[in-house]
Design a protein around this motif. Structure first.
Motif, PDB file in Angstrom:
ATOM      1  N   SER A  86      41.890-128.780 -65.664  1.00  0.00           N
ATOM      2  CA  SER A  86      41.793-128.772 -67.113  1.00  0.00           C
ATOM      3  C   SER A  86      42.259-130.113 -67.663  1.00  0.00           C
ATOM      4  CB  SER A  86      42.641-127.642 -67.697  1.00  0.00           C
ATOM      5  OG  SER A  86      43.992-127.806 -67.321  1.00  0.00           O
ATOM      6  N   LYS A  87      41.868-130.357 -68.887  1.00  0.00           N
ATOM      7  CA  LYS A  87      42.224-131.615 -69.530  1.00  0.00           C
ATOM      8  C   LYS A  87      42.521-131.349 -70.994  1.00  0.00           C
ATOM      9  CE  LYS A  87      40.514-136.136 -70.697  1.00  0.00           C
ATOM     10  NZ  LYS A  87      39.417-137.042 -70.848  1.00  0.00           N
ATOM     11  N   PHE A  88      43.588-131.962 -71.475  1.00  0.00           N
ATOM     12  CA  PHE A  88      43.790-131.941 -72.913  1.00  0.00           C
ATOM     13  C   PHE A  88      44.139-133.341 -73.371  1.00  0.00           C
ATOM     14  CE2 PHE A  88      48.177-131.250 -71.692  1.00  0.00           C
ATOM     15  CZ  PHE A  88      48.908-131.851 -72.683  1.00  0.00           C
TER      16      PHE A  88
ATOM     17  N   LEU B 124      47.809-123.963 -79.179  1.00  0.00           N
ATOM     18  CA  LEU B 124      46.675-124.211 -78.296  1.00  0.00           C
ATOM     19  C   LEU B 124      46.731-123.285 -77.086  1.00  0.00           C
ATOM     20  CD1 LEU B 124      44.221-126.108 -77.591  1.00  0.00           C
ATOM     21  CD2 LEU B 124      45.859-127.394 -76.237  1.00  0.00           C
ATOM     22  N   ARG B 125      47.905-123.166 -76.469  1.00  0.00           N
ATOM     23  CA  ARG B 125      48.076-122.267 -75.311  1.00  0.00           C
ATOM     24  C   ARG B 125      47.666-120.849 -75.674  1.00  0.00           C
ATOM     25  NH1 ARG B 125      53.666-121.963 -72.756  1.00  0.00           N
ATOM     26  NH2 ARG B 125      52.513-121.174 -70.978  1.00  0.00           N
ATOM     27  N   ASN B 126      48.065-120.393 -76.848  1.00  0.00           N
ATOM     28  CA  ASN B 126      47.741-119.039 -77.272  1.00  0.00           C
ATOM     29  C   ASN B 126      46.237-118.842 -77.447  1.00  0.00           C
ATOM     30  OD1 ASN B 126      48.382-116.357 -78.198  1.00  0.00           O
ATOM     31  ND2 ASN B 126      47.955-117.089 -80.255  1.00  0.00           N
TER      32      ASN B 126
ATOM     33  N   VAL C 236      43.772-120.500 -76.033  1.00  0.00           N
ATOM     34  CA  VAL C 236      43.119-120.534 -74.716  1.00  0.00           C
ATOM     35  C   VAL C 236      43.345-119.216 -73.969  1.00  0.00           C
ATOM     36  CG1 VAL C 236      43.172-121.640 -72.442  1.00  0.00           C
ATOM     37  CG2 VAL C 236      43.143-123.044 -74.513  1.00  0.00           C
ATOM     38  N   SER C 237      44.569-118.732 -73.956  1.00  0.00           N
ATOM     39  CA  SER C 237      44.831-117.488 -73.228  1.00  0.00           C
ATOM     40  C   SER C 237      44.117-116.303 -73.882  1.00  0.00           C
ATOM     41  CB  SER C 237      46.330-117.223 -73.091  1.00  0.00           C
ATOM     42  OG  SER C 237      46.920-116.973 -74.326  1.00  0.00           O
ATOM     43  N   GLN C 238      44.063-116.282 -75.206  1.00  0.00           N
ATOM     44  CA  GLN C 238      43.364-115.188 -75.892  1.00  0.00           C
ATOM     45  C   GLN C 238      41.863-115.215 -75.623  1.00  0.00           C
ATOM     46  OE1 GLN C 238      44.427-112.492 -77.784  1.00  0.00           O
ATOM     47  NE2 GLN C 238      46.378-113.061 -76.871  1.00  0.00           N
ATOM     48  N   LEU C 239      41.264-116.390 -75.695  1.00  0.00           N
ATOM     49  CA  LEU C 239      39.820-116.485 -75.426  1.00  0.00           C
ATOM     50  C   LEU C 239      39.480-116.024 -74.024  1.00  0.00           C
ATOM     51  CD1 LEU C 239      38.604-119.827 -77.053  1.00  0.00           C
ATOM     52  CD2 LEU C 239      37.767-117.542 -77.530  1.00  0.00           C
ATOM     53  N   THR C 240      40.262-116.451 -73.056  1.00  0.00           N
ATOM     54  CA  THR C 240      39.973-116.059 -71.673  1.00  0.00           C
ATOM     55  C   THR C 240      40.268-114.580 -71.444  1.00  0.00           C
ATOM     56  OG1 THR C 240      42.129-116.888 -70.931  1.00  0.00           O
ATOM     57  CG2 THR C 240      40.238-118.377 -70.735  1.00  0.00           C
ATOM     58  N   LEU C 241      41.294-114.052 -72.083  1.00  0.00           N
ATOM     59  CA  LEU C 241      41.614-112.629 -71.965  1.00  0.00           C
ATOM     60  C   LEU C 241      40.513-111.764 -72.571  1.00  0.00           C
ATOM     61  CD1 LEU C 241      43.721-110.422 -71.241  1.00  0.00           C
ATOM     62  CD2 LEU C 241      44.596-110.695 -73.564  1.00  0.00           C
ATOM     63  N   LEU C 242      39.976-112.192 -73.702  1.00  0.00           N
ATOM     64  CA  LEU C 242      38.951-111.409 -74.399  1.00  0.00           C
ATOM     65  C   LEU C 242      37.639-111.312 -73.620  1.00  0.00           C
ATOM     66  CD1 LEU C 242      39.570-112.575 -78.064  1.00  0.00           C
ATOM     67  CD2 LEU C 242      40.016-110.304 -77.104  1.00  0.00           C
ATOM     68  N   SER C 243      37.458-112.158 -72.620  1.00  0.00           N
ATOM     69  CA  SER C 243      36.248-112.047 -71.795  1.00  0.00           C
ATOM     70  C   SER C 243      36.211-110.704 -71.077  1.00  0.00           C
ATOM     71  CB  SER C 243      36.185-113.184 -70.774  1.00  0.00           C
ATOM     72  OG  SER C 243      37.091-112.937 -69.705  1.00  0.00           O
ATOM     73  N   ASN C 244      37.385-110.138 -70.816  1.00  0.00           N
ATOM     74  CA  ASN C 244      37.526-108.853 -70.136  1.00  0.00           C
ATOM     75  C   ASN C 244      36.904-108.854 -68.741  1.00  0.00           C
ATOM     76  OD1 ASN C 244      38.667-106.286 -70.230  1.00  0.00           O
ATOM     77  ND2 ASN C 244      36.699-105.342 -70.709  1.00  0.00           N
ATOM     78  N   LYS C 245      36.732-110.044 -68.194  1.00  0.00           N
ATOM     79  CA  LYS C 245      36.127-110.158 -66.873  1.00  0.00           C
ATOM     80  C   LYS C 245      37.040-110.901 -65.903  1.00  0.00           C
ATOM     81  CE  LYS C 245      31.609-110.844 -64.947  1.00  0.00           C
ATOM     82  NZ  LYS C 245      30.244-111.228 -65.219  1.00  0.00           N
ATOM     83  N   PHE C 246      37.850-111.804 -66.431  1.00  0.00           N
ATOM     84  CA  PHE C 246      38.747-112.614 -65.621  1.00  0.00           C
ATOM     85  C   PHE C 246      40.160-112.487 -66.192  1.00  0.00           C
ATOM     86  CE2 PHE C 246      34.632-114.821 -65.943  1.00  0.00           C
ATOM     87  CZ  PHE C 246      34.212-114.652 -64.626  1.00  0.00           C
ATOM     88  N   PRO C 247      41.167-112.743 -65.362  1.00  0.00           N
ATOM     89  CA  PRO C 247      42.531-112.741 -65.905  1.00  0.00           C
ATOM     90  C   PRO C 247      42.685-113.849 -66.952  1.00  0.00           C
ATOM     91  CG  PRO C 247      42.565-112.745 -63.503  1.00  0.00           C
ATOM     92  CD  PRO C 247      41.141-112.968 -63.934  1.00  0.00           C
ATOM     93  N   SER C 248      43.618-113.659 -67.849  1.00  0.00           N
ATOM     94  CA  SER C 248      43.891-114.656 -68.873  1.00  0.00           C
ATOM     95  C   SER C 248      44.344-115.964 -68.221  1.00  0.00           C
ATOM     96  CB  SER C 248      44.981-114.131 -69.804  1.00  0.00           C
ATOM     97  OG  SER C 248      45.276-115.066 -70.794  1.00  0.00           O
ATOM     98  N   PHE C 249      43.799-117.063 -68.698  1.00  0.00           N
ATOM     99  CA  PHE C 249      44.204-118.380 -68.210  1.00  0.00           C
ATOM    100  C   PHE C 249      45.286-118.903 -69.138  1.00  0.00           C
ATOM    101  CE2 PHE C 249      43.424-123.085 -68.286  1.00  0.00           C
ATOM    102  CZ  PHE C 249      43.990-123.331 -67.052  1.00  0.00           C
ATOM    103  N   ILE C 250      46.470-119.119 -68.605  1.00  0.00           N
ATOM    104  CA  ILE C 250      47.600-119.571 -69.402  1.00  0.00           C
ATOM    105  C   ILE C 250      47.919-121.015 -69.041  1.00  0.00           C
ATOM    106  CG2 ILE C 250      50.020-119.177 -69.987  1.00  0.00           C
ATOM    107  CD1 ILE C 250      49.525-116.214 -69.223  1.00  0.00           C
ATOM    108  N   LEU C 251      47.840-121.882 -70.026  1.00  0.00           N
ATOM    109  CA  LEU C 251      48.183-123.288 -69.806  1.00  0.00           C
ATOM    110  C   LEU C 251      49.657-123.411 -69.449  1.00  0.00           C
ATOM    111  CD1 LEU C 251      46.312-124.891 -72.825  1.00  0.00           C
ATOM    112  CD2 LEU C 251      45.753-125.176 -70.423  1.00  0.00           C
ATOM    113  N   PRO C 252      49.994-124.341 -68.579  1.00  0.00           N
ATOM    114  CA  PRO C 252      51.409-124.528 -68.224  1.00  0.00           C
ATOM    115  C   PRO C 252      52.179-125.204 -69.358  1.00  0.00           C
ATOM    116  CG  PRO C 252      50.068-126.221 -67.200  1.00  0.00           C
ATOM    117  CD  PRO C 252      49.112-125.258 -67.866  1.00  0.00           C
ATOM    118  N   THR C 253      53.496-125.118 -69.298  1.00  0.00           N
ATOM    119  CA  THR C 253      54.302-125.881 -70.241  1.00  0.00           C
ATOM    120  C   THR C 253      54.189-127.353 -69.872  1.00  0.00           C
ATOM    121  OG1 THR C 253      56.262-125.576 -68.885  1.00  0.00           O
ATOM    122  CG2 THR C 253      55.920-124.004 -70.680  1.00  0.00           C
ATOM    123  N   VAL C 254      54.365-128.214 -70.853  1.00  0.00           N
ATOM    124  CA  VAL C 254      54.120-129.634 -70.652  1.00  0.00           C
ATOM    125  C   VAL C 254      55.214-130.446 -71.334  1.00  0.00           C
ATOM    126  CG1 VAL C 254      52.489-131.514 -71.152  1.00  0.00           C
ATOM    127  CG2 VAL C 254      51.624-129.265 -70.558  1.00  0.00           C
TER     128      VAL C 254
END
Length: 142
Positions: A34-36, A102-104, A106-124
């Protein structure tokens, strides 16, 4: 009065696309590159807009592509900067304030897919991000 005051944020872009050609690895391990990045927009001497965006690099080896951009409004009072942290301090602190939003998203969008586990960005460490950013664009040589 504080040196930096967070006024508000908004989501300016949120794209999520499932990759149809994705094949789940046998070991169930998915390694996401990933890149930010960020930019600061000077609205005037006191008010600044901080734009922070994140994306997952395009690859058929990933289950999804995601691109999120958020924008935060800050008031920067240079006269209150008793530690003389300057603009570097402002950038690092503003990013540290905005990054959890931003972390929230990203994790919400990936969670809402209901197909894959939520992707949580690491602390930085945002101060390190600011330094690396400046080195990459040639502002600092360390």
């Amino acid at each position: 009065m504080a040196v930096i005051n967070f006024k508000n944020y908004s989501i300016t872009k949120a794209n999520y696309n499932e990759v149809d050609s994705f094949v789940k690895p046998q070991d169930n391990e998915i390694h996401i590159q990933s890149k930010f990045d960020f930019k600061i927009i000077d609205n005037d001497s006191e008010f600044k807009t901080v734009v922070l965006w994140f994306n997952v690099e395009d690859s058929d080896n990933l289950p999804f592509r995601i691109n999120v951009e958020i924008s935060g409004e800050f008031k920067y009072d240079k006269g209150q900067d008793r530690n003389d942290s300057g603009f570097d301090g402002f950038r690092a602190n503003a990013l540290a304030i905005l990054y959890p939003y931003l972390r929230n998203v990203v994790s919400q969008l990936t969670l809402l897919s209901n197909k894959f586990p939520s992707f949580i960005l690491p602390t930085v460490n945002m101060y390190a991000v600011v330094q690396k950013h400046d080195e990459e664009i040639g502002l600092r040589k360390e």
